[in-house]
Design a protein around this motif. Sequence first.
Motif, PDB file in Angstrom:
ATOM      1  N   SER A 448       0.832  -1.213   0.000  1.00 45.31           N
ATOM      2  CA  SER A 448       0.000   0.000   0.000  1.00 45.31           C
ATOM      3  C   SER A 448       0.861   1.255   0.000  1.00 45.31           C
ATOM      4  CB  SER A 448      -0.932   0.000   1.207  1.00 45.31           C
ATOM      5  OG  SER A 448      -1.843  -1.074   1.165  1.00 45.31           O
ATOM      6  N   VAL A 449       1.875   1.271   0.875  1.00 45.46           N
ATOM      7  CA  VAL A 449       2.715   2.463   1.016  1.00 45.46           C
ATOM      8  C   VAL A 449       3.570   2.689  -0.223  1.00 45.46           C
ATOM      9  CG1 VAL A 449       4.616   3.514   2.303  1.00 45.46           C
ATOM     10  CG2 VAL A 449       2.743   2.387   3.536  1.00 45.46           C
ATOM     11  N   PHE A 450       4.345   1.667  -0.588  1.00 44.90           N
ATOM     12  CA  PHE A 450       5.264   1.837  -1.720  1.00 44.90           C
ATOM     13  C   PHE A 450       4.514   1.985  -3.042  1.00 44.90           C
ATOM     14  CE2 PHE A 450       8.239   0.160   1.401  1.00 44.90           C
ATOM     15  CZ  PHE A 450       9.349   0.964   1.172  1.00 44.90           C
ATOM     16  N   GLY A 451       3.433   1.230  -3.202  1.00 44.14           N
ATOM     17  CA  GLY A 451       2.630   1.370  -4.407  1.00 44.14           C
ATOM     18  C   GLY A 451       2.034   2.767  -4.524  1.00 44.14           C
ATOM     19  N   SER A 452       1.549   3.292  -3.407  1.00 41.85           N
ATOM     20  CA  SER A 452       0.969   4.636  -3.404  1.00 41.85           C
ATOM     21  C   SER A 452       2.011   5.693  -3.717  1.00 41.85           C
ATOM     22  CB  SER A 452       0.325   4.923  -2.043  1.00 41.85           C
ATOM     23  OG  SER A 452      -0.755   4.053  -1.785  1.00 41.85           O
ATOM     24  N   VAL A 453       3.196   5.557  -3.116  1.00 42.46           N
ATOM     25  CA  VAL A 453       4.264   6.539  -3.344  1.00 42.46           C
ATOM     26  C   VAL A 453       4.680   6.561  -4.813  1.00 42.46           C
ATOM     27  CG1 VAL A 453       6.688   7.081  -2.867  1.00 42.46           C
ATOM     28  CG2 VAL A 453       5.149   6.488  -0.985  1.00 42.46           C
ATOM     29  N   ILE A 454       4.864   5.397  -5.393  1.00 38.87           N
ATOM     30  CA  ILE A 454       5.318   5.316  -6.792  1.00 38.87           C
ATOM     31  C   ILE A 454       4.263   5.882  -7.738  1.00 38.87           C
ATOM     32  CG2 ILE A 454       5.905   3.719  -8.665  1.00 38.87           C
ATOM     33  CD1 ILE A 454       7.152   1.898  -6.467  1.00 38.87           C
ATOM     34  N   VAL A 455       3.017   5.419  -7.588  1.00 39.70           N
ATOM     35  CA  VAL A 455       1.947   5.866  -8.482  1.00 39.70           C
ATOM     36  C   VAL A 455       1.697   7.368  -8.311  1.00 39.70           C
ATOM     37  CG1 VAL A 455      -0.514   5.654  -9.013  1.00 39.70           C
ATOM     38  CG2 VAL A 455       0.860   3.607  -8.592  1.00 39.70           C
ATOM     39  N   TYR A 456       1.674   7.820  -7.073  1.00 40.95           N
ATOM     40  CA  TYR A 456       1.440   9.248  -6.794  1.00 40.95           C
ATOM     41  C   TYR A 456       2.544  10.100  -7.416  1.00 40.95           C
ATOM     42  CZ  TYR A 456       0.696  13.512  -4.016  1.00 40.95           C
ATOM     43  OH  TYR A 456       0.484  14.811  -3.610  1.00 40.95           O
ATOM     44  N   GLY A 457       3.792   9.660  -7.256  1.00 44.49           N
ATOM     45  CA  GLY A 457       4.915  10.397  -7.824  1.00 44.49           C
ATOM     46  C   GLY A 457       4.845  10.474  -9.340  1.00 44.49           C
ATOM     47  N   ILE A 458       4.499   9.353  -9.976  1.00 49.48           N
ATOM     48  CA  ILE A 458       4.394   9.325 -11.442  1.00 49.48           C
ATOM     49  C   ILE A 458       3.295  10.279 -11.916  1.00 49.48           C
ATOM     50  CG2 ILE A 458       3.746   7.886 -13.419  1.00 49.48           C
ATOM     51  CD1 ILE A 458       5.098   5.528 -11.965  1.00 49.48           C
TER      52      ILE A 458
END
Length: 490
Positions: A448-458
């Motif tokens: 949840s955390v890493f997926g959210s960070v990556i997608v949000y950043g992109i």
Amino acid sequence: MVKKQSIQVNAILNVVKQGCVIVFPLVTYSYITRVLGSGNLGRYSFSDSVIQYFITIASLGVPTYAIREVARVREDKEKMEKLTTEFFSINVLMTIISLLTLYLMVKVVPRINQEAILIYILSIEIIAGTLGRDWLNNVFENFFYLTLRYIVIQTISMILILTLVKSKNDLILYTCIMMISYSMNYILNIYFTRKYLPYRFTFHLNLKTHLKPIIYLFCVSIAAMIYVKSDIIILGFFRSNSEVGVYSIASNVYTVIKSLLNAVIVVAIPRISVYLGNNDRKNYMSLLSGLRNVLYVFAIPSIIGLFFLSKDILAVLAPPSFAYGSNSLRILCIALFFTVIGCFYSQAVLVPNRNEKSYFYATIISGIVNICLNFVFIPIWGLNGAAITTVLAEIIVMFICRRGSEAYIDTFSSMKMMPLIIGCIAIAIICQLCQMFVTSLFLRIIISVFGSVIVYGIILLVGKNEVALNGMNMIKSKIKKYKDTFYCEK
């Protein structure tokens, strides 16, 4: 001449430090709640809440005032030494008053007397805080030392807790470890800050100049602490120690995330004071505008993520009996947005511009509202009622501080909000999908955390968000610099 530090580097260091504030409790809370139990944890939380009030009395609003005033004259060592001596002397006298008042309270108030041993142990933190002069490190923007110091001491503290605290009978031992962990940060300062300015005491306190703003900021500190600490104390009077322990976990998560989000503001305050002292309006507004944009970019997605992960976070930190605290944590998530924006207007605008009066009114009004509503809501709704009063208090502070800041700021540059909104929706979807399809608790949080960070950043980069683009350019320039250095040495 004081060496100017990079605000970006300072911000990263302070965020790393606050990130460690999340990681260390994550390791110890889940252990402590199971070993000590919610009742003992409630006793410690109650005692610590009482001590925090007396730490605030001893500081008397000096740290915030000192950072502002000393930073304005940090190019003039003679003026700095005079101010530092006066501020330290005021703290020493207030520490004596604070300790005497605490002793009287322990003797007179039965509920506080029940935890006399714990409170006496934790009272050492009051003395350590005064001797530490930690505000000097902020004045000189020495965030590398602050970060390294915290990580080392908390690592030692964590090891001691995990190896020595073994049963419910070890509550006093746990309290001693927590006291030493807190105090060592300031004891190290006794040596470290002397390289900047010596320790001196004076009875010439220059109260005619200092007393009014200090009193304002002192009242602000007391009222601000009321938002969370009064909840725990009033819960201690109306509800069981177990409920206090459950709420303290939710409250600590809220406080930690709040500190993490406010980390960027903290590092900017000395530089804002320098710009104001030099009448540098252009850099002042540029810094404020960039700071506001950074807060929006990081605060809103953090709140969304915490809201959806609140149940899983409590499951990691505490045994199943604490699970019903997730509703309180979700309510406190709402308060986070108003807290961060309120902190921006109060700490980055009002206080550096010497308008602590507006900040004072905001916190006093919200503090009174908070206490009054606690006596109404807590007997009815328990810990959820305590969380609701915190939300209302933070809303009041934000709107009053925002209104008071209008005289000191120009119109901020516009910011592209659509990428941020789309990114936050994506975070909510990712967290919900993980809840549905990932059964492992730890794996669910990690994805949840890493997926959210990556997608949000992109999404921010594709949407050409200014903060994301600046961050990417900074990373590229650092990589290029290291590459150039490497090839030159080769």
